[in-house]
Design a protein around this motif. Structure first.
Motif, PDB file in Angstrom:
ATOM      1  N   GLU B  13      84.354  89.738   2.840  1.00 48.10           N
ATOM      2  CA  GLU B  13      85.009  89.063   1.709  1.00 48.10           C
ATOM      3  C   GLU B  13      83.980  88.666   0.653  1.00 48.10           C
ATOM      4  OE1 GLU B  13      88.242  88.577   0.868  1.00 48.10           O
ATOM      5  OE2 GLU B  13      87.372  87.795  -0.969  1.00 48.10           O
ATOM      6  N   ARG B  16      82.815  91.149  -1.789  1.00 43.97           N
ATOM      7  CA  ARG B  16      83.736  91.377  -2.904  1.00 43.97           C
ATOM      8  C   ARG B  16      83.800  90.181  -3.857  1.00 43.97           C
ATOM      9  NH1 ARG B  16      85.008  94.146   1.517  1.00 43.97           N
ATOM     10  NH2 ARG B  16      86.090  96.144   1.284  1.00 43.97           N
ATOM     11  N   SER B  17      83.830  88.979  -3.273  1.00 43.60           N
ATOM     12  CA  SER B  17      84.051  87.775  -4.085  1.00 43.60           C
ATOM     13  C   SER B  17      82.777  87.245  -4.735  1.00 43.60           C
ATOM     14  CB  SER B  17      84.626  86.649  -3.214  1.00 43.60           C
ATOM     15  OG  SER B  17      85.972  86.892  -2.919  1.00 43.60           O
ATOM     16  N   ARG B  18      81.631  87.599  -4.165  1.00 43.92           N
ATOM     17  CA  ARG B  18      80.361  87.052  -4.650  1.00 43.92           C
ATOM     18  C   ARG B  18      79.315  88.157  -4.807  1.00 43.92           C
ATOM     19  NH1 ARG B  18      83.103  83.312  -1.739  1.00 43.92           N
ATOM     20  NH2 ARG B  18      83.090  81.231  -2.674  1.00 43.92           N
ATOM     21  N   PRO B  19      79.645  89.178  -5.634  1.00 39.15           N
ATOM     22  CA  PRO B  19      78.732  90.327  -5.702  1.00 39.15           C
ATOM     23  C   PRO B  19      77.341  89.977  -6.222  1.00 39.15           C
ATOM     24  CG  PRO B  19      80.428  90.451  -7.402  1.00 39.15           C
ATOM     25  CD  PRO B  19      80.834  89.352  -6.472  1.00 39.15           C
ATOM     26  N   GLN B  20      77.231  88.883  -6.981  1.00 47.27           N
ATOM     27  CA  GLN B  20      75.925  88.562  -7.567  1.00 47.27           C
ATOM     28  C   GLN B  20      75.201  87.428  -6.855  1.00 47.27           C
ATOM     29  OE1 GLN B  20      78.254  87.923 -10.783  1.00 47.27           O
ATOM     30  NE2 GLN B  20      78.263  90.023 -11.494  1.00 47.27           N
ATOM     31  N   LEU B 177      83.478  79.677  13.140  1.00 46.62           N
ATOM     32  CA  LEU B 177      83.975  79.417  11.787  1.00 46.62           C
ATOM     33  C   LEU B 177      84.744  78.104  11.724  1.00 46.62           C
ATOM     34  CD1 LEU B 177      84.905  83.030  10.678  1.00 46.62           C
ATOM     35  CD2 LEU B 177      83.082  81.572   9.761  1.00 46.62           C
ATOM     36  N   THR B 181      83.632  75.143   9.317  1.00 43.45           N
ATOM     37  CA  THR B 181      84.566  74.471   8.405  1.00 43.45           C
ATOM     38  C   THR B 181      84.481  72.963   8.559  1.00 43.45           C
ATOM     39  OG1 THR B 181      86.029  76.356   8.734  1.00 43.45           O
ATOM     40  CG2 THR B 181      86.927  74.498   7.548  1.00 43.45           C
ATOM     41  N   LEU B 184      81.708  71.946   6.527  1.00 43.05           N
ATOM     42  CA  LEU B 184      82.063  72.001   5.097  1.00 43.05           C
ATOM     43  C   LEU B 184      82.774  70.714   4.697  1.00 43.05           C
ATOM     44  CD1 LEU B 184      83.435  75.640   4.511  1.00 43.05           C
ATOM     45  CD2 LEU B 184      81.073  74.815   4.403  1.00 43.05           C
ATOM     46  N   VAL B 185      83.636  70.200   5.613  1.00 43.94           N
ATOM     47  CA  VAL B 185      84.392  68.974   5.322  1.00 43.94           C
ATOM     48  C   VAL B 185      83.465  67.768   5.317  1.00 43.94           C
ATOM     49  CG1 VAL B 185      86.182  67.399   6.180  1.00 43.94           C
ATOM     50  CG2 VAL B 185      86.556  69.881   6.269  1.00 43.94           C
ATOM     51  N   GLN B 188      80.596  68.052   2.959  1.00 38.08           N
ATOM     52  CA  GLN B 188      81.074  68.354   1.597  1.00 38.08           C
ATOM     53  C   GLN B 188      80.256  69.460   0.945  1.00 38.08           C
ATOM     54  OE1 GLN B 188      81.449  64.426  -0.275  1.00 38.08           O
ATOM     55  NE2 GLN B 188      83.462  64.174   0.648  1.00 38.08           N
ATOM     56  N   GLU B 190      79.583  72.968  -0.894  1.00 34.27           N
ATOM     57  CA  GLU B 190      80.259  73.697  -1.970  1.00 34.27           C
ATOM     58  C   GLU B 190      79.553  75.027  -2.201  1.00 34.27           C
ATOM     59  OE1 GLU B 190      81.017  71.552  -5.601  1.00 34.27           O
ATOM     60  OE2 GLU B 190      81.012  69.625  -4.568  1.00 34.27           O
ATOM     61  N   PRO B 191      80.229  75.955  -2.898  1.00 34.31           N
ATOM     62  CA  PRO B 191      79.527  77.186  -3.266  1.00 34.31           C
ATOM     63  C   PRO B 191      78.224  76.832  -3.990  1.00 34.31           C
ATOM     64  CG  PRO B 191      81.856  77.366  -3.804  1.00 34.31           C
ATOM     65  CD  PRO B 191      81.622  75.933  -3.388  1.00 34.31           C
ATOM     66  N   GLN B 215      79.671  80.685   5.367  1.00 38.82           N
ATOM     67  CA  GLN B 215      81.114  80.600   5.153  1.00 38.82           C
ATOM     68  C   GLN B 215      81.477  80.182   3.728  1.00 38.82           C
ATOM     69  OE1 GLN B 215      83.290  77.733   7.452  1.00 38.82           O
ATOM     70  NE2 GLN B 215      85.137  78.971   7.462  1.00 38.82           N
ATOM     71  N   ILE B 216      80.704  79.273   3.148  1.00 36.83           N
ATOM     72  CA  ILE B 216      81.021  78.798   1.797  1.00 36.83           C
ATOM     73  C   ILE B 216      80.408  79.722   0.731  1.00 36.83           C
ATOM     74  CG2 ILE B 216      79.076  77.190   1.478  1.00 36.83           C
ATOM     75  CD1 ILE B 216      82.789  76.466   0.629  1.00 36.83           C
TER      76      ILE B 216
END
Lengths: 498, 498
Positions: B13, B16-20, B177, B181, B184-185, B188, B190-191, B215-216
């Motif tokens: 994923e 595709r979502s973070r090609p750079q 995962l 997660t 992540l919670v 906190q 973030e990308p 994951q993020i």
């Protein structure tokens, strides 16, 4: 079963971990987590006493109430399915729900429509909300229940009227809690979070925050429906962290609080207007920073993509939740290239378990092992996703797939165009060619050639209309063009699969 | 499979979502997500070419490297299991790992020990890290792989030397995962999150943040091992958000950066000292606010409880992760009351899939449908959890269960006691009675009666020792008392189950 975690399990844990925390506020009702857990056990026992077994449905016909959460948790404890239905539907629509869902128990609040349905009911045990519901609950006992797998559906929400009638999307505990967790991440929810359920609980938008608040051990405040003054009062009285508020609702709340009658500073929410921002605490979480944007639908548990995970990105639907995969697929199941339009498809932890009693529809929606949302999207070069519009029809011109929504979007970006719809007409060479039906703005002018040229500046040339018909108004079915009427009036036909 | 999400899926994923976005930095190696995804495909294909099939093990014997993450992701893509082992173990210990795990492929960095093991290896394909690994990878092809269920184990980490030898805890993609997660919670994340992997990747403490960062869609920076100056340099150069740092390591980094040679302001981390706080950005997430506290073990994926979910709570282990349930259980599987000591047991999304090739141990650890951590804890009246100590032995006196760790803790709270161990001795009336073996501090004095009275002020009377033996030193096995030696020297016996 050691990996299973149901909604009921989350409640049972909170009853131990948060004995003093208020779980639920609803009018004069205030319940701590142990109190809620106890009531849910009694209710599950009472529902079992009424014949509710694993997989059976329990229907709620009423406004927002803490009873909706209790019924959902009791169903989760039993392995049954709770469906809060849209109370505001017509008698005919609600009769369809009853026939379709065949609930074992119906808990109802009286209205003209529900009273008529109750009077004519031939099946199901009907329990009136309020005193009758409390008597039912009091009949339950503190029994132990067998463990339920979290892959079992717990919630049914009617949505997606594909064939003129809606279908009930089934959401398992696993999917609901995975989605709730994604909100904990993107909204940065913490213990102490207090959510005001002022939006309808039959809609995933309110339900998803209700369940995220449950998951983090926060407080759910219920109010029957949106009332700006009451929302102000409850935010002040219960120190609410977040409510279900958008654009015009925020304006109404701002107006109701003119002069600062209520203290809304506990609300940590999106920036909206200078006046609003001065009343609340503007929140810095990705969800609030990005104005709560993204792409979602009931079938993915709520949100599939979040703008808060793609700040500064090109696509206005953002990037996928950390718990899903998204692919833009062609009708043959192959992935389309970046920049090309395809159907938004998904896999992952938050996805629904299909529609209740719709085997054929379910098979189509899960073709190639991916959930097909029925919506079109595009990957931008930075990997973010743009939502294009619903995939209602597809036009096949030569080997190319052309989606009306995409061409309509291009046409509507022309300054003279008020509305537009696109159909496919039979073509001897290309099987179909694209025809646009356009309503111009009053006093605006545009030519067929001018509009075709405009589309070519926005889309690949093969997607441009070959013909344009001008009309006064585009016929509609709900929010979308009435394509059947348009085909009949403008010569449409030869669609793939026809 | 529509609900499945493996580590490999997350990477696919992001490609595709973070090609750079930079996924990995390791010395001169810098890989974007599409580049990492491509390398992982080649590696998975190459490993399959070497005979690695679903369920097979791939062993890493080396320091930290981006290759560990690549191997883990490639194993996830194949349905195989990656095990990064502790490179610093003795030849005998690593020989045990090889015999126990029977890996199909071993990727190794040369040291005295690994060179000797490689020279004597009778099984497995040994691939040297670096050039040989790169040649292997280059042999792979861009093939498609069959979808793997996320319930399949992907990672094995050696832990828990119950019977003198460690066991490999198997963690599925779903568990890894889910745990990521939960970080992540609570953290906190973030990308854009950039994590410096300076702690050992064979330990869950570093691995869990590596995977949450994956994951993020953040950036993982790898360094072979902890070096204070290099940590400073990398934080500055890569704008690192968080590293694997505790107490004395933070002091060492502070010292290495005396005079502000490096800019550490990108680090968002825990408050430690005035000097440290002035160098970094003190983070306000629950994880950092609460000094990264909680209770955890490899078998629960990392953290089971978080202090950040229980601020101001009485129990210093905090409250459970949003994705698990915790129960304090007696040996018969019943739940102990609030305030009573029981074994910390768990269910939920982050739990391991048992130990590799330990059927008997696995059956015992999952008795009554709950994972038994082997540690003792207590619920405080506010629902928070206190960790008491390991449940190594249990004494049965009459109908009461008495855990040595609890009584030892009470004894050690006496000002004259340097160390203490508690055993059960045969008792004609009560089956067993409690005997304390105590080492006093130099020049301190205490009587048998005085110590027994002291324990009574802290614990229920039935837990008090009936006898106290004074010794110069408590014999140890690792960090815990050598109970077998103590039993032999002080008349212990009659333990339940003996």
């Amino acid at each position: 079963m050691i990996h299973s975690l149901t909604l009921s399990d989350v409640l049972a844990e909170h009853a131990r971990s948060r004995p003093q925390v208020t779980a639920v506020v609803d009018g004069s009702v205030r319940l701590t987590y142990p109190e809620l857990d106890h009531r849910v056990t009694l209710l599950a026992s009472a529902l079992a006493g009424q014949g509710v077994r694993g997989g059976d449905r329990v229907l709620w016909l009423g406004q927002n109430s803490h009873a909706v959460l209790e019924l959902l948790l009791a169903c989760s404890r039993l392995g049954a399915v709770c469906c809060p239905a849209n109370w505001r539907q017509s008698e005919d629509e609600l009769r369809f729900v009853l026939t379709d869902l065949t609930p074992t128990v119906v808990v109802w609040e009286p209205s003209d429509v529900t009273t008529a349905l109750h009077a004519g009911a031939e099946a199901g045990i009907w329990v009136r909300a309020g005193e009758e519901y409390e008597r039912l609950l009091a009949d339950g006992s503190s029994q132990e229940f067998a463990q339920v797998a979290d892959t079992e559906p717990a919630l049914a929400l009617y949505t997606a009227a594909f064939a003129g009638r809606p279908s009930a999307a089934l959401l398992s505990s696993a999917a609901l809690l995975a989605h709730a967790t994604s909100l904990l991440v993107v909204r940065q929810m913490e213990p102490g979070f207090t959510f005001l359920n002022n939006g309808p609980l039959f809609h995933v938008g309110t339900m998803m925050f209700c369940l995220a608040t449950l998951q983090i051990g926060g407080t759910n405040v219920f109010t029957p429906a949106f009332d700006a003054e009451e929302v102000c009062r409850l935010i002040d009285a219960e120190r609410v962290t977040q409510a279900f508020l958008f654009g015009s609702m925020i304006d109404a709340v701002t107006k109701a609080n003119a002069g600062g009658k209520y203290d809304l500073s506990s609300l940590r929410f999106v920036s909206h207007s200078a006046e609003w921002d001065s009343m609340i605490t503007v929140d810095g979480s990705p969800w609030c920073r990005s104005k709560m944007g993204g792409y979602g639908q009931t079938e993915v548990g709520g949100m599939l993509t979040f703008l808060g995970l793609a700040e500064g990105g090109a696509g206005f639907a953002g990037r996928p939740s950390p718990l899903v995969q998204v692919r833009l697929l062609a009708p043959d199941g192959s992935e389309v290239a970046t920049g090309e339009t395809g159907e938004i498809c998904a896999r992952g932890k938050t996805l629904f378990s299909g529609y209740f009693a719709r085997p054929d529809l379910n098979a189509g929606k899960s073709a190639y092992g991916w959930h097909h949302t029925g919506d079109l999207g595009r990957r931008e070069p930075d990997g973010t996703i743009t939502f294009i519009g619903p995939k209602l029809r597809m036009i096949k011109s030569g080997v190319e797939n052309i989606y009306p929504a995409e061409v309509e979007r291009a046409l509507k970006s022309h300054p003279a165009v008020a509305d537009a719809a696109v159909i496919g007409v039979p073509d001897p060479t290309w099987h179909q060619s694209v025809k646009a039906v356009v309503a111009l703005k009053p006093d605006a002018t545009a030519t067929e050639d001018g509009l075709i040229e405009h589309v070519k500046t926005v889309l690949a040339s093969y997607k441009k209309p070959r013909h344009v018909a001008f009309v006064a108004e585009i016929p509609k079915r709900g929010f979308t063009p009435d394509y059947d009427a348009l085909d009949a009036a403008h010569g449409g036909g030869n669609y793939p699969g026809d």
